[in-house]
Design a protein around this motif. Structure first.
Motif, mmCIF file in Angstrom:
data_model
loop_
_atom_site.group_PDB
_atom_site.id
_atom_site.type_symbol
_atom_site.label_atom_id
_atom_site.label_comp_id
_atom_site.label_asym_id
_atom_site.label_seq_id
_atom_site.Cartn_x
_atom_site.Cartn_y
_atom_site.Cartn_z
ATOM 1 N N ASP A 279 0.786 -1.156 -0.012
ATOM 2 C CA ASP A 279 0.043 0.116 0.044
ATOM 3 C C ASP A 279 0.762 1.248 -0.190
ATOM 4 O O ASP A 279 0.508 2.355 -0.926
ATOM 5 C CB ASP A 279 -0.947 0.210 1.232
ATOM 6 N N GLY A 280 1.896 1.199 0.644
ATOM 7 C CA GLY A 280 2.672 2.478 0.930
ATOM 8 C C GLY A 280 3.380 2.682 -0.382
ATOM 9 O O GLY A 280 3.557 3.908 -0.763
ATOM 10 N N LEU A 281 3.942 1.561 -1.067
ATOM 11 C CA LEU A 281 4.451 1.607 -2.387
ATOM 12 C C LEU A 281 3.546 2.110 -3.552
ATOM 13 O O LEU A 281 4.110 3.107 -4.107
ATOM 14 C CB LEU A 281 5.014 0.365 -2.998
ATOM 15 N N MET A 282 2.272 1.724 -3.341
ATOM 16 C CA MET A 282 1.412 2.358 -4.278
ATOM 17 C C MET A 282 1.146 3.744 -4.310
ATOM 18 O O MET A 282 0.936 4.708 -5.104
ATOM 19 C CB MET A 282 0.138 1.444 -4.247
ATOM 20 N N VAL A 283 0.971 4.041 -3.127
ATOM 21 C CA VAL A 283 0.885 5.694 -2.646
ATOM 22 C C VAL A 283 1.800 6.457 -3.065
ATOM 23 O O VAL A 283 1.720 7.639 -3.610
ATOM 24 C CB VAL A 283 0.559 5.636 -1.192
ATOM 25 N N ALA A 284 3.141 6.058 -2.851
ATOM 26 C CA ALA A 284 4.400 6.753 -3.302
ATOM 27 C C ALA A 284 4.233 6.831 -4.986
ATOM 28 O O ALA A 284 4.583 7.834 -5.349
ATOM 29 C CB ALA A 284 5.784 5.981 -2.878
ATOM 30 N N GLY A 285 3.904 5.914 -5.542
ATOM 31 C CA GLY A 285 3.656 5.786 -7.046
ATOM 32 C C GLY A 285 2.713 6.908 -7.535
ATOM 33 O O GLY A 285 3.194 7.727 -8.337
ATOM 34 N N ILE A 286 1.575 7.030 -6.725
ATOM 35 C CA ILE A 286 0.611 8.183 -7.172
ATOM 36 C C ILE A 286 1.132 9.484 -6.863
ATOM 37 O O ILE A 286 0.878 10.421 -7.529
ATOM 38 C CB ILE A 286 -0.614 7.649 -6.363
ATOM 39 N N ALA A 287 1.614 9.515 -5.643
ATOM 40 C CA ALA A 287 2.200 10.951 -5.278
ATOM 41 C C ALA A 287 3.534 11.568 -6.263
ATOM 42 O O ALA A 287 3.387 12.456 -6.458
ATOM 43 C CB ALA A 287 2.751 10.894 -3.820
ATOM 44 N N GLN A 288 4.279 10.550 -6.633
ATOM 45 C CA GLN A 288 5.226 10.878 -7.350
ATOM 46 C C GLN A 288 4.794 11.453 -8.762
ATOM 47 O O GLN A 288 5.012 12.438 -9.456
ATOM 48 C CB GLN A 288 6.199 9.630 -7.891
ATOM 49 N N THR A 289 3.729 10.732 -9.229
ATOM 50 C CA THR A 289 3.004 11.009 -10.469
ATOM 51 C C THR A 289 2.311 12.647 -10.617
ATOM 52 O O THR A 289 2.574 13.265 -11.525
ATOM 53 C CB THR A 289 2.071 9.873 -11.067
ATOM 54 N N ILE A 290 1.605 12.634 -9.402
ATOM 55 C CA ILE A 290 1.015 13.738 -9.204
ATOM 56 C C ILE A 290 1.753 15.097 -9.186
ATOM 57 O O ILE A 290 1.353 16.087 -9.426
ATOM 58 C CB ILE A 290 -0.067 13.713 -8.283
ATOM 59 N N THR A 291 2.578 15.025 -8.042
ATOM 60 C CA THR A 291 3.115 16.112 -7.419
ATOM 61 C C THR A 291 4.592 16.168 -8.070
ATOM 62 O O THR A 291 4.993 17.355 -7.788
ATOM 63 C CB THR A 291 3.378 15.951 -5.791
ATOM 64 N N LYS A 292 5.058 15.319 -8.695
ATOM 65 C CA LYS A 292 6.586 15.542 -9.282
ATOM 66 C C LYS A 292 7.622 15.701 -8.218
ATOM 67 O O LYS A 292 8.707 16.564 -8.609
ATOM 68 C CB LYS A 292 6.556 16.331 -10.369
ATOM 69 N N SER A 293 7.346 15.571 -6.991
ATOM 70 C CA SER A 293 8.092 16.070 -5.633
ATOM 71 C C SER A 293 8.633 14.856 -5.172
ATOM 72 O O SER A 293 7.746 13.887 -4.636
ATOM 73 C CB SER A 293 7.557 16.762 -4.966
ATOM 74 N N ARG A 294 10.007 14.498 -4.948
ATOM 75 C CA ARG A 294 10.440 13.291 -4.149
ATOM 76 C C ARG A 294 10.175 13.340 -2.636
ATOM 77 O O ARG A 294 9.696 12.529 -2.067
ATOM 78 C CB ARG A 294 12.086 13.228 -4.304
ATOM 79 N N ARG A 295 10.102 14.687 -2.190
ATOM 80 C CA ARG A 295 9.775 15.058 -0.749
ATOM 81 C C ARG A 295 8.306 14.521 -0.447
ATOM 82 O O ARG A 295 8.099 13.969 0.385
ATOM 83 C CB ARG A 295 9.887 16.334 -0.366
#
Length: 709
Positions: A279-295
């Motif tokens: 779940d954490g991995l999938m949320v990270a993938g979504i966040a990277q796509t939407i925000t373009k921010s590593r932080r």
């Protein structure tokens, strides 16, 4: 490169299956290969741009392919998953080899791990060592603390919270502090934040798995029984069983079991940390796509892990489907994203800003590439979700509809086909659902807060745990609203408004009913990923010097409330191994058509391939003595107690009857305050002294009485 790794895993997995005798090693290897090999081969030309997108997409698509093949074998009644594994390897290997020979610049180029070099200055080396120190110390403290957590102390009102030594809290504190700093500081790497988030996840969700000797949660054992039946018989069980009508998860797990020989009892308890990390991995993938921010990506994953108090990561179809749901949404954002949202987004932002703001912080970015291929993969994942769980496909449909309506991702053709698959599967099973469970019952919006306020299905939980869940829900909602205001006022309405809409959209799920009293839990579950991405992105608009303390001020109370809610009440869910042995003996030796009444909650039942021998009674739960005959809750003389118990059995026919008393049932009644202990003891004493019952089986924790017909 991920494609090179996947290609090497094909012969490696074959060698492990042929040469290694350990079933657990074979299972672990095949589980990784079932996602990595077909997933990488399928996505190798899809041009996913970031590492998190690649990995989350590979896991979702790979599992969907393997699960779709497994459920197809189960439906066909020809369940030979070894042939499926060989076929997937034989098809994937040439595709991966062809891609390597072409040296493509699609996923191959994107999947390289970031370049890591040693710092040149002493100060930089000291900073790197300091970043790793809390991870090493916290992990060591947790491992040592496990030896001091005794199971007898866990089975209490405070659960793991009261049983864990101070060293456990020290380890968790070190890991959380290191995780916050690693996720917030600049420059943000990949390896260190990932390890911190994984470590926090394991401590939160793996502690109970590590100290218990049998799977926790009694309802997990019904899932184990479905898997065991499919492995033993090679086909699905009775169609009157809802699990066999939505069999995708069970077919996937049974395929792994059949090939490796590792029974589901051996790995069921470790599904909790596994699903939590996925779940954490999938949320990270979504966040990277939407925000373009590593932080923002790292903070989103950390916040989701710390805030997910719902407890739906045990070995179950909903945990399996939730991972695929997040993976499908990630693919939609990555391949069907719109460069700019519709004007409706700016209009919706006006109440927060007072005037339209210039468009910044795009929700996602359109990516050229094989959208037809991505289209197929999203539909494949949707099909597997629809065949695995009753509610999750509609959460996916609602979230996708929001994205299409706001013009940020997807299109109407994709929405129509996702809806057709989801609704079509329901139509095929509508009569069964309506007759056994009932849908479209209507709802009240107040039910969204029923569980958190203590009036829902866990109304008997101690007040501390109910208040902690309520507080965590309200804290996340408040942080979400404040974050949305900050993003909109800083000109990032095109990111904030869609995320806010995705957060609110799951309320629509209650239109089909309260889902057995758990509707409010599902609302928070499907809202949580979008809340976390929104909050993390807003935090990342703050300067680094202020970001770390502000992030800590939010995440620390969120984690504390989550620990209280999940681990504090864990004592009522622990099941001793001796009760599992008793349940296995009951199902192996009970005559066909036997009725089993339980004295209370949590006893494992229907966990073997012989579970079909037991009489089907309540389609939702195994019948319990006190719920079948509520009059027993009040004190009665022994003769009257026996009369009421016999009356309870008479409602289920004239076949063989068994009544089960166990320590876990007593513990649950004591902790959750459902049945007075003195009343349950009086009932057991009356049954033991009655000529109508015979002690049929007993061990250290369980007594099973047979009704003398």
């Amino acid at each position: 490169m991920l494609d090179a790794l996947a290609l090497s895993f094909v012969p490696f997995t074959a060698l492990v299956l042929l040469l290694i005798s350990s079933a657990s090693v074979k299972f672990s290897c095949l589980l990784i290969a079932s996602a990595l090999v077909p997933g990488t081969a399928a996505l190798v030309r899809l041009e996913l741009r970031t590492l998190s997108q690649c990995i989350s997409g590979i896991v979702a698509v790979g599992i969907a392919i393997s699960a779709a093949g497994s459920v197809g074998l189960a439906w066909a009644g020809w369940f030979h998953p070894l042939y499926l594994a060989v076929a997937l390897g034989a098809i994937s290997a040439p595709v991966l080899g062809w891609d390597l020979s072409r040296r493509s610049v699609g996923m191959t180029g994107a999947a390289w791990l970031p370049h890591v070099s040693m710092p040149r200055t002493p100060a930089a080396r000291a900073s790197l060592a300091l970043a790793w120190l809390p991870l090493l110390l916290g992990s060591a403290a947790w491992v040592v603390s496990l030896h001091h957590i005794h199971l007898a102390k866990v089975v209490g009102v405070t659960g793991v919270i009261g049983a864990a030594p101070k060293l456990w809290y020290v380890g968790l504190g070190l890991l959380l502090a290191g995780a916050v700093v690693a996720c917030c500081r600049r420059p943000v790497g990949v390896l260190v934040p990932t390890l911190y988030v994984a470590a926090v996840t394991i401590v939160l969700t793996g502690t109970l798995s590590a100290v218990t000797h049998a799977p926790v949660f009694d309802y997990v054992y019904k899932h184990i029984g479905i898997i065991a039946f499919l492995v033993a018989h090679g086909h699905l069980g009775p169609t009157s069983d809802i699990y066999n009508r939505w069999p995708a998860f069970f077919a996937f797990a049974a395929a792994l079991t059949r090939v490796t020989g590792l029974g589901p009892l051996a790995y069921a308890n470790w599904a909790i940390p596994l699903f939590s990390m996925l779940d954490g991995l999938m949320v990270a993938g979504i966040a990277q796509t939407i925000t373009k921010s590593r932080r923002a990506t790292a903070l989103s994953a950390l916040l989701f892990v710390c805030a997910n108090w719902i407890g739906q990561t045990y070995m179950s179809p909903q945990a399996f489907a939730f991972v695929l749901y997040l993976g499908a949404m990630g693919l939609v954002f990555a391949k069907f994203g719109s460069a700019r949202a519709s004007r409706l987004v700016s209009w919706l932002a006006r109440p927060l800003t007072g005037s339209p703001r210039r468009r910044r912080g795009l929700f996602t970015q359109s990516v050229s590439g094989q959208q037809v291929l991505a289209f197929v993969f999203v539909l494949l994942i949707t099909f597997v979700i629809a065949a695995a769980h009753q509610l999750t496909p509609y959460a996916l449909l609602i979230q996708l509809a929001v994205c299409v309506f706001l013009g940020v991702a997807g299109n109407y053709k994709l929405l129509a086909l996702v809806g057709a698959i989801s609704i079509g599967y329901l139509v095929a099973n509508f009569q069964f659902i309506q007759s056994h469970y009932g849908i479209f019952e209507g709802y009240s919006l107040l039910s969204a807060f029923s569980v958190a306020s203590g009036s829902g299905p866990v109304a008997h939980r101690p007040e501390l745990y109910s208040n902690a869940g309520s507080g965590l829900t309200l804290l996340m909602l408040l942080a979400t609203f404040i974050s949305a205001i900050r993003l909109v006022r800083s000109g990032r309405a095109q990111t904030a408004v869609p995320l806010l809409a995705l957060t609110a959209a799951p309320i629509a799920l209650l239109g089909g009913g309260d889902y057995g009293g758990e509707g409010s839990l599902r609302i928070f579950l499907f809202s949580a990923p979008w809340q976390c991405v929104l909050i993390a992105y807003a935090l990342c608009t703050i300067r680094t010097k202020r970001l770390i303390p502000l992030a800590g001020m939010l995440i620390v109370p969120v984690l504390a409330l989550c620990v209280i809610t999940t681990l504090g009440n864990s004592g009522s869910e622990v099941i001793p191994p001796s009760e599992v042995t008793a349940a296995q003996h009951l199902e192996e030796h009970a005559p066909n058509g036997s009725t089993v009444l339980l004295a209370g909650d949590t006893f494992p039942i229907r966990l073997t391939a012989d579970y079909t021998k037991l009489l089907e009674t309540d389609p939702n739960n195994e019948p319990e003595l006190f719920s079948t005959t509520p009059a027993l809750i009040t004190p009665h003389p022994p003769a009257r107690i026996v009369t009421l118990v016999l009356k309870a059995f008479s409602t289920f026919g004239t076949g063989p009857g068994f009544l089960v008393f166990s320590e876990s049932q007593y513990a649950y009644a004591r902790i959750e305050a459902t049945i007075p202990a003195a009343v349950m003891e009086a009932v057991e004493h009356a049954v033991a002294q009655s000529a109508s019952f015979t002690l049929w089986y007993s061990n250290a924790d369980t007594k099973i009485y047979r009704l003398n017909r």
